[in-house]
Write an enzyme that holds these catalytic residues in place. Structure first.
Site, short mmCIF file in Angstrom:
data_model
loop_
_atom_site.label_atom_id
_atom_site.label_comp_id
_atom_site.label_asym_id
_atom_site.label_seq_id
_atom_site.Cartn_x
_atom_site.Cartn_y
_atom_site.Cartn_z
N ARG A 33 10.37 1.20 -4.89
CA ARG A 33 10.64 2.63 -5.13
C ARG A 33 10.14 3.02 -6.52
O ARG A 33 9.55 4.09 -6.72
CB ARG A 33 12.15 2.90 -5.04
CG ARG A 33 12.68 2.88 -3.62
CD ARG A 33 14.19 2.95 -3.58
NE ARG A 33 14.69 3.07 -2.21
CZ ARG A 33 15.89 2.65 -1.81
NH1 ARG A 33 16.71 2.04 -2.66
NH2 ARG A 33 16.27 2.81 -0.57
N ASP A 76 14.02 -1.71 -4.64
CA ASP A 76 14.11 -0.82 -5.82
C ASP A 76 12.82 -0.89 -6.64
O ASP A 76 12.35 0.12 -7.17
CB ASP A 76 15.29 -1.24 -6.71
CG ASP A 76 16.54 -1.49 -5.89
OD1 ASP A 76 17.50 -0.73 -5.99
OD2 ASP A 76 16.53 -2.46 -5.09
#
Ligand code: NAD
Length: 315
Positions: A152, A149
Site C-alpha cells: 500500500r 502495508d
C-alpha cells in the site's frame, strides 16, 4: 512425504477463497485444499474455482480436512473472526487466539514439514501464539505481516511520484496495525533515495506533513476498505501469492513478514514484521538495515504494543 506444491488453506471465507483464486491463476500450486468449519462453504468455493480451471494452469482444488496438512508444503491460516467496522485489529485478539490454538492443535497432531503463514488478525499476536503452542522451529511459522502495508505504501508513493509501483522500494515494519512504522530512511525509487528523487523531480523534498499524509493513508487503508465493502481480500491475497511464491519456489525474496525477533534491532520475544529473506524453509534471515533514531524508537514502541497484548492474553 511433503508434496512440494500442495497448499492447504484453513478458512475458506473472503480471504481464504480469494487466496485460492489468486494461487490458482498463478500456477504456483499443483493442489489447493480448502479447510473450513463450514464444510459446505469450502465445497462451494472449491466447486466455483474448479469451474474456472479451463482458463487456468492445471491444479487440483477441493475441500478437505486436517489430514491434508500432513503432506502440504504450505499451510495458510485465514480462519477466524474478522474486523467489524470500527473495530481495531487488536480487539479481535481473544476470539481469534482460541481459534488459532484449536487449529494449531489439529495441525501439530500430524507430522508435517510445512511452512505456516498466518493471515488471521491480529496477525503478529497469532503468529506468536502459533509458534508457542506448536513447538515448531520459529522460522517455519510466519505471518503475512506488513507485506500488504508495504505494498500500500509503495502504491501511494508511486501515485505521489508518478512512477510504476514496481520501481518504488519502501518498507513498513513493526505491527500490522496502528503502531506500524514507515521506513522513510530506506525508501528509494529506482535506486535513487527518496529525498534525492524529490529534489530532481519537484525541486524540493516532501514536507513532513506530506509524508505523514501519505503514511496516514497507508495506516488507515484497511479501515476505509472495511467501512466501504465490509472486508479486505484482494490486496492481501496478492500479497499471499508473493509470499507463497517465495516459499514454494525457494526464491529467497526479501519481504516484511511477521517473524520472531531474536535480538534483531534490539528486540526479543515478540513477533512483528522486519525485512527478511524468505525461502522454502520460511524465514532464512532478517536484514538488519540501519534505521534512523526516530524509526528505531517507533519500532520499539510498536513491539511494546504487541508485547503488552501478549502479556494481557488469557493463558
Ligand atoms: N493479515 C492481513 O493482512 C489481513 C488482511 C485481511 C484480512 N485479514 C484477516 O483474515 C481473517 C479472515 O477474514 P475473512 O474476511 O476471510 O473472514 P470470513 O469471515 O469471510 O472467513 C473466515 C472463515 O473462517 C472460518 N472459520 C472460523 N473458525 C474456524 C475454525 N476454527 N476452523 C476452520 N475455519 C474456521 C469461517 O467459517 C469462515 O469461513 C480475519 O481475521 C481478517 O482480519 C488479515
Amino acid at each position: 512425504m511433503t508434496q512440494p506444491r500442495k497448499v492447504a488453506i484453513i478458512g475458506a471465507g473472503n480471504v481464504g477463497s480469494t487466496v485460492a483464486y489468486t494461487l490458482m491463476q498463478s500456477g504456483l500450486a499443483r493442489e489447493i485444499v480448502l479447510i473450513d468449519l463450514d464444510r459446505e462453504r469450502a465445497e462451494g468455493e472449491a466447486m466455483d474455482l474448479n469451474h474456472g480451471l479451463f482458463f487456468a494452469p492445471p491444479v487440483d482444488i477441493r475441500a478437505g480436512d486436517y489430514d491434508d496438512c500432513a503432506d502440504a508444503a504450505l499451510i495458510v491460516i485465514t480462519a477466524g473472526a474478522r474486523q467489524k467496522p470500527g473495530e481495531s485489529r487488536l480487539d479481535l485478539v481473544q476470539r481469534n487466539v482460541a481459534i488459532c490454538k484449536a487449529i494449531m492443535a489439529e495441525i501439530t497432531s500430524r507430522t508435517s514439514d510445512a511452512v505456516i503463514v498466518m493471515v488471521t488478525n491480529p496477525v503478529d499476536v497469532l503468529t506468536y501464539v502459533a509458534q508457542e503452542v506448536s513447538g515448531w522451529p520459529h522460522e517455519r511459522i510466519l505471518g503475512s505481516g506488513t507485506v500488504l502495508d508495504s505494498a500500500r505504501f509503495r502504491y501511494l508513493l508511486s501515485a505521489h511520484c508518478r512512477v510504476d509501483p514496481r520501481n518504488v522500494h519502501a518498507y513498513v515494519i513493526g505491527e500490522h496495525g496502528d503502531s506500524e512504522v514507515p521506513v522513510w530512511s530506506m525508501t528509494h525509487i529506482a535506486g535513487v533515495p527518496m529525498r534525492q528523487f524529490c529534489q530532481h523531480t519537484c525541486g524540493r523534498n516532501c514536507t513532513t506533513n506530506e509524508r505523514e499524509g501519505i503514511f496516514e493513508q497507508v495506516r488507515s487503508s484497511a479501515y476505509h476498505v472495511i467501512e466501504s465493502k465490509g472486508a479486505t481480500y484482494y490486496g492481501v491475497s496478492m500479497a499471499l501469492e508473493r509470499i507463497a511464491g517465495a516459499i514454494l519456489r525457494d526464491e529467497s525474496s526479501v519481504l516484511t513478514v511477521s517473524l520472531r525477533a531474536d535480538g534483531h534491532f534490539g528486540l526479543q520475544d515478540v513477533c512483528l514484521s522486519l525485512p527478511a529473506v524468505v525461502n522454502h524453509n520460511g524465514i532464512y534471515r532478517v536484514i538488519e538495515a540501519e534505521l534512523s533514531e526516530r524509526e528505531q524508537e517507533a519500532l520499539h514502541r510498536s513491539a511494546k504494543v504487541l508485547k503488552d497484548i501478549i502479556a494481557q492474553m488469557e493463558p
